[in-house]
Design a protein around this motif. Structure first.
Motif, PDB file in Angstrom:
ATOM      1  N   ALA A   1       0.830  -1.208   0.000  1.00  0.00           N
ATOM      2  CA  ALA A   1       0.000   0.000   0.000  1.00  0.00           C
ATOM      3  C   ALA A   1       0.865   1.260   0.000  1.00  0.00           C
ATOM      4  CB  ALA A   1      -0.936  -0.012   1.204  1.00  0.00           C
ATOM      5  N   VAL A   2       1.936   1.248   0.790  1.00  0.00           N
ATOM      6  CA  VAL A   2       2.828   2.407   0.844  1.00  0.00           C
ATOM      7  C   VAL A   2       3.557   2.577  -0.490  1.00  0.00           C
ATOM      8  CG1 VAL A   2       4.903   3.349   1.937  1.00  0.00           C
ATOM      9  CG2 VAL A   2       3.093   2.341   3.350  1.00  0.00           C
ATOM     10  N   ALA A   3       4.047   1.471  -1.048  1.00  0.00           N
ATOM     11  CA  ALA A   3       4.781   1.548  -2.318  1.00  0.00           C
ATOM     12  C   ALA A   3       3.898   2.074  -3.442  1.00  0.00           C
ATOM     13  CB  ALA A   3       5.341   0.175  -2.684  1.00  0.00           C
ATOM     14  N   LEU A   4       2.621   1.685  -3.432  1.00  0.00           N
ATOM     15  CA  LEU A   4       1.688   2.138  -4.468  1.00  0.00           C
ATOM     16  C   LEU A   4       1.068   3.482  -4.144  1.00  0.00           C
ATOM     17  CD1 LEU A   4      -0.267  -1.193  -5.158  1.00  0.00           C
ATOM     18  CD2 LEU A   4       1.421  -0.127  -6.662  1.00  0.00           C
ATOM     19  N   GLN A   5       1.278   3.960  -2.897  1.00  0.00           N
ATOM     20  CA  GLN A   5       0.550   5.132  -2.399  1.00  0.00           C
ATOM     21  C   GLN A   5      -0.949   4.927  -2.646  1.00  0.00           C
ATOM     22  OE1 GLN A   5       2.076   8.342  -0.711  1.00  0.00           O
ATOM     23  NE2 GLN A   5       2.874   6.311  -0.198  1.00  0.00           N
ATOM     24  N   ALA A   6      -1.414   3.767  -2.175  1.00  0.00           N
ATOM     25  CA  ALA A   6      -2.806   3.371  -2.379  1.00  0.00           C
ATOM     26  C   ALA A   6      -3.757   4.339  -1.686  1.00  0.00           C
ATOM     27  CB  ALA A   6      -3.023   1.950  -1.854  1.00  0.00           C
TER      28      ALA A   6
ATOM     29  N   ALA B   1      -8.104   9.501  14.110  1.00  0.00           N
ATOM     30  CA  ALA B   1      -7.039  10.310  13.535  1.00  0.00           C
ATOM     31  C   ALA B   1      -5.699   9.645  13.833  1.00  0.00           C
ATOM     32  CB  ALA B   1      -7.073  11.718  14.106  1.00  0.00           C
ATOM     33  N   LEU B   2      -4.738   9.845  12.970  1.00  0.00           N
ATOM     34  CA  LEU B   2      -3.444   9.184  13.130  1.00  0.00           C
ATOM     35  C   LEU B   2      -2.833   9.467  14.492  1.00  0.00           C
ATOM     36  CD1 LEU B   2      -1.056   7.567  12.086  1.00  0.00           C
ATOM     37  CD2 LEU B   2      -0.245   9.622  10.907  1.00  0.00           C
ATOM     38  N   ALA B   3      -2.908  10.706  14.961  1.00  0.00           N
ATOM     39  CA  ALA B   3      -2.325  11.051  16.263  1.00  0.00           C
ATOM     40  C   ALA B   3      -3.001  10.274  17.386  1.00  0.00           C
ATOM     41  CB  ALA B   3      -2.450  12.553  16.506  1.00  0.00           C
TER      42      ALA B   3
ATOM     43  N   GLN C   1      -1.057  -1.417  14.559  1.00  0.00           N
ATOM     44  CA  GLN C   1       0.318  -0.985  14.300  1.00  0.00           C
ATOM     45  C   GLN C   1       0.593  -0.877  12.798  1.00  0.00           C
ATOM     46  OE1 GLN C   1       3.062  -3.947  15.881  1.00  0.00           O
ATOM     47  NE2 GLN C   1       1.905  -5.647  14.978  1.00  0.00           N
ATOM     48  N   HIS C   2      -0.022  -1.743  12.024  1.00  0.00           N
ATOM     49  CA  HIS C   2       0.174  -1.704  10.572  1.00  0.00           C
ATOM     50  C   HIS C   2      -0.613  -0.556   9.943  1.00  0.00           C
ATOM     51  CE1 HIS C   2       2.451  -5.440  10.570  1.00  0.00           C
ATOM     52  NE2 HIS C   2       1.545  -5.952  11.376  1.00  0.00           N
ATOM     53  N   CYS C   3      -1.801  -0.271  10.487  1.00  0.00           N
ATOM     54  CA  CYS C   3      -2.566   0.883  10.000  1.00  0.00           C
ATOM     55  C   CYS C   3      -1.791   2.180  10.240  1.00  0.00           C
ATOM     56  CB  CYS C   3      -3.923   0.946  10.695  1.00  0.00           C
ATOM     57  SG  CYS C   3      -5.077  -0.326  10.172  1.00  0.00           S
ATOM     58  N   VAL C   4      -1.200   2.295  11.412  1.00  0.00           N
ATOM     59  CA  VAL C   4      -0.415   3.489  11.742  1.00  0.00           C
ATOM     60  C   VAL C   4       0.783   3.606  10.806  1.00  0.00           C
ATOM     61  CG1 VAL C   4       1.107   4.490  13.492  1.00  0.00           C
ATOM     62  CG2 VAL C   4      -1.171   3.659  14.140  1.00  0.00           C
ATOM     63  N   ARG C   5       1.456   2.502  10.588  1.00  0.00           N
ATOM     64  CA  ARG C   5       2.618   2.520   9.681  1.00  0.00           C
ATOM     65  C   ARG C   5       2.208   2.923   8.270  1.00  0.00           C
ATOM     66  NH1 ARG C   5       5.160  -2.970   7.497  1.00  0.00           N
ATOM     67  NH2 ARG C   5       6.218  -2.115   5.677  1.00  0.00           N
ATOM     68  N   ALA C   6       1.065   2.422   7.803  1.00  0.00           N
ATOM     69  CA  ALA C   6       0.606   2.763   6.463  1.00  0.00           C
ATOM     70  C   ALA C   6       0.308   4.257   6.351  1.00  0.00           C
ATOM     71  CB  ALA C   6      -0.629   1.945   6.105  1.00  0.00           C
ATOM     72  N   CYS C   7      -0.372   4.797   7.365  1.00  0.00           N
ATOM     73  CA  CYS C   7      -0.708   6.221   7.328  1.00  0.00           C
ATOM     74  C   CYS C   7       0.546   7.082   7.394  1.00  0.00           C
ATOM     75  CB  CYS C   7      -1.665   6.563   8.468  1.00  0.00           C
ATOM     76  SG  CYS C   7      -3.355   5.999   8.174  1.00  0.00           S
ATOM     77  N   ARG C   8       1.510   6.687   8.196  1.00  0.00           N
ATOM     78  CA  ARG C   8       2.774   7.421   8.238  1.00  0.00           C
ATOM     79  C   ARG C   8       3.461   7.390   6.879  1.00  0.00           C
ATOM     80  NH1 ARG C   8       5.103   4.629  13.739  1.00  0.00           N
ATOM     81  NH2 ARG C   8       4.137   6.015  15.294  1.00  0.00           N
ATOM     82  N   GLY C   9       3.224   6.308   6.127  1.00  0.00           N
ATOM     83  CA  GLY C   9       3.872   6.155   4.818  1.00  0.00           C
ATOM     84  C   GLY C   9       3.126   6.793   3.676  1.00  0.00           C
TER      85      GLY C   9
ATOM     86  N   HIS D   1      -8.057   0.572   7.177  1.00  0.00           N
ATOM     87  CA  HIS D   1      -9.270   0.065   7.813  1.00  0.00           C
ATOM     88  C   HIS D   1      -9.032  -1.311   8.429  1.00  0.00           C
ATOM     89  CE1 HIS D   1     -11.836   2.920   5.309  1.00  0.00           C
ATOM     90  NE2 HIS D   1     -10.699   2.902   4.638  1.00  0.00           N
ATOM     91  N   ILE D   2      -9.741  -1.568   9.518  1.00  0.00           N
ATOM     92  CA  ILE D   2      -9.793  -2.889  10.138  1.00  0.00           C
ATOM     93  C   ILE D   2     -11.270  -3.252  10.231  1.00  0.00           C
ATOM     94  CG2 ILE D   2      -9.209  -4.309  12.145  1.00  0.00           C
ATOM     95  CD1 ILE D   2      -7.148  -2.081  12.877  1.00  0.00           C
ATOM     96  N   LEU D   3     -11.673  -4.334   9.577  1.00  0.00           N
ATOM     97  CA  LEU D   3     -13.080  -4.710   9.588  1.00  0.00           C
ATOM     98  C   LEU D   3     -13.240  -6.218   9.707  1.00  0.00           C
ATOM     99  CD1 LEU D   3     -14.322  -4.737   5.947  1.00  0.00           C
ATOM    100  CD2 LEU D   3     -12.305  -3.402   6.493  1.00  0.00           C
ATOM    101  N   PRO D   4     -14.390  -6.664  10.183  1.00  0.00           N
ATOM    102  CA  PRO D   4     -14.567  -8.095  10.471  1.00  0.00           C
ATOM    103  C   PRO D   4     -15.097  -8.879   9.281  1.00  0.00           C
ATOM    104  CG  PRO D   4     -16.449  -6.857  11.285  1.00  0.00           C
ATOM    105  CD  PRO D   4     -15.517  -5.848  10.667  1.00  0.00           C
ATOM    106  N   PHE D   5     -14.512 -10.051   9.025  1.00  0.00           N
ATOM    107  CA  PHE D   5     -15.042 -10.893   7.964  1.00  0.00           C
ATOM    108  C   PHE D   5     -16.301 -11.628   8.426  1.00  0.00           C
ATOM    109  CE2 PHE D   5     -11.884 -13.891   9.906  1.00  0.00           C
ATOM    110  CZ  PHE D   5     -12.743 -14.921  10.246  1.00  0.00           C
ATOM    111  N   ALA D   6     -16.531 -11.676   9.744  1.00  0.00           N
ATOM    112  CA  ALA D   6     -17.696 -12.398  10.262  1.00  0.00           C
ATOM    113  C   ALA D   6     -19.009 -11.763   9.826  1.00  0.00           C
ATOM    114  CB  ALA D   6     -17.633 -12.467  11.788  1.00  0.00           C
ATOM    115  N   VAL D   7     -18.993 -10.461   9.515  1.00  0.00           N
ATOM    116  CA  VAL D   7     -20.190  -9.759   9.044  1.00  0.00           C
ATOM    117  C   VAL D   7     -20.247  -9.848   7.529  1.00  0.00           C
ATOM    118  CG1 VAL D   7     -21.417  -7.559   8.954  1.00  0.00           C
ATOM    119  CG2 VAL D   7     -20.120  -8.194  11.011  1.00  0.00           C
ATOM    120  N   ASP D   8     -21.278 -10.503   7.017  1.00  0.00           N
ATOM    121  CA  ASP D   8     -21.415 -10.650   5.569  1.00  0.00           C
ATOM    122  C   ASP D   8     -21.538  -9.276   4.914  1.00  0.00           C
ATOM    123  OD1 ASP D   8     -21.743 -11.922   3.101  1.00  0.00           O
ATOM    124  OD2 ASP D   8     -23.923 -11.887   3.285  1.00  0.00           O
TER     125      ASP D   8
END
Length: 446
Positions: A197-202, A230-232, A255-263, A269-276
């Motif tokens: 995501a960071v490399a592509l600037q997704a 918010a990132l902060a 921790q990965h979401c924070v790293r992505a935003c810093r990049g 986003h973090i979301l559950p697969f349990a919800v169809d």
């Protein structure tokens, strides 16, 4: 038999349309936990991804395989070992990971090859491209522990991935990378997705996981925090959480979401697969269903531009029809668009107001204050009002006023007082519609 009810379907579809327009041509990196596949959710999830691609979204899919590798090792009578959430990949674990990855890639490609009539995959054409897009290096020895064949992403061939998604393919990445000498390394799905995501600037990074989002464990483990962080605030929360040992620990995905935003990835986003349908709900509804980390407050207030004319017209039209607002034609809005403040959420305008100054009377009219019914009650009206007040103060004005027939109490609660129509500046009084009999309310600026 499926029934379509126009009175609910049509308004719903129209509310989704701004998101469809906003996301066309955007790049999403979607990361799925291996638990999603183990739970039998792959077929439905593939249908939702195919819908996103059909809407013009460019997709990179990263799959995990944590439970599949563990199952392979168990069959071989071999123990799974982790440290700080990272698998220690000995030769047996490496073989198991390669076997699991091959099987999962086969299953994922099969899922996107569905074409049964009367399903979301009917007429869908999804071409899946995979390959050696990742260069890896070993984790090495950390705190005295040799992680052996476990690795971290060293480089992402973003150019090759971009060329593939630009021609309409979906790129599939497994959590494997190779060193320049051809040595294979077992990678973390989360590291692969974040690095890509960071490399592509997704435009978005979405983790579809076994957890429903982030909970404010410091205060109450059962209470989800706001759907938007918010990132902060995410960094503050991360500093309070213990170092994650398992993927279900609150800090693991955060921790990965924070790293992505810093990049440079604005939204993670973090979301559950349990919800169809959680992926569709997260992308196409205002509040989503999981937790989103952004590197800036998503509801951004700004001055309107000529490109916003159509959005403003669309926003205020229903309120003009029911008589809440005075009718304004397109030419008037185009002429005055720079007087408008808009509030946008994820590229879609959900609120607006205009400021018409009368410097000779040291006052200004706030007109056309509108907030979409989708987000009413969430404070957007107050945020727009505050910005209008700040703009009026910057003009050295003493007050602002509004004319209203239906929302008088909302303004009174926010410091406005009712006055007689004769109070109006002479220039505005000449345009006052005595038949409409709008209430005039004034707020002094401190």
């Amino acid at each position: 038999m499926n029934l379509v009810f126009p009175h609910t379907f049509v308004p719903w579809f129209r509310t989704v349309a701004p998101h469809i327009h906003a996301y066309r041509g955007k790049t999403f990196v979607v990361a799925i936990a291996g638990e999603l596949i183990a739970a039998g959710k792959l077929a439905r999830f593939a249908q939702d991804l195919a819908i996103l691609q059909a809407m013009g979204i460019k997709l990179v899919l990263v799959h995990g395989f944590r439970p599949q590798v563990t199952a392979q090792l168990k069959e071989k009578g071999h123990e799974s070992r982790f440290k700080n959430g990272v698998r220690i990949t000995d030769p047996v674990a490496l073989d198991s990971a390669q076997e699991a990855a091959g099987q999962l890639r086969f299953e994922i490609e099969a899922a996107f090859s569905q074409g049964l009539p009367n399903t979301p995959m009917a007429n869908a054409i999804v071409r899946v491209v995979s390959g050696n897009f990742l260069t890896a290096q070993p984790v090495g020895v950390v705190d005295g522990i040799d992680f052996m064949h476990s690795g971290i992403v060293r480089k992402v061939d973003s150019g090759a991935i971009r060329r593939a998604i630009d021609i309409g393919a979906m790129v599939l990445l497994s959590p494997f990378g190779f060193s320049p000498t051809g040595e294979a390394f077992n990678l973390q799905m989360e590291d692969v997705a974040t690095s890509t995501a960071v490399a592509l600037q997704a435009d978005k990074l979405l983790f579809v996981t076994e957890i429903p989002g982030i909970h404010e464990v410091v205060d109450d483990p059962s209470t989800p925090i706001d759907t938007e962080l918010a990132l902060a605030d995410a960094e503050r929360l991360l500093s309070l959480l213990p170092r994650p040992e398992r993927s279900t620990d609150p800090a693991f995905y955060l921790q990965h979401c924070v790293r992505a935003c810093r990049g440079g990835v604005e939204r993670s986003h973090i979301l559950p697969f349990a919800v169809d349908g959680s992926l569709l709900m997260e992308v196409f509804t205002h509040d989503g269903i999981g937790t989103m980390v952004v590197d800036e407050k998503l509801e951004s207030l700004r001055q309107a531009t000529p490109d916003d004319v159509s959005s403003v017209l669309h926003l205020i039209e229903p309120f003009e029809r029911d008589g809440t607002l005075v009718k304004r034609d397109r030419n008037e809005i185009e002429r005055d668009i720079e007087k408008y403040t808009v509030i946008e959420h994820d590229g879609v305008i959900f609120g607006c107001a205009a400021l018409y100054p009368y410097p000779e009377s040291k006052t200004a009219e706030m007109a056309a204050l509108t907030v979409s019914p989708q987000v009413q009650g969430q404070g957007d009206g107050e945020r727009i009002l505050k910005r209008i007040e700040q703009l009026a103060k910057a003009m050295n004005l003493d007050s602002i006023f509004v004319l209203t027939t239906r929302t008088m109490h909302w303004f009174i609660k926010r410091g406005f007082v009712q006055v007689d129509a004769d109070w109006l500046p002479e220039a505005r009084k000449r345009k006052y519609n005595w038949d409409r009999r709008s209430q005039v309310l004034v707020k002094k600026l401190g």
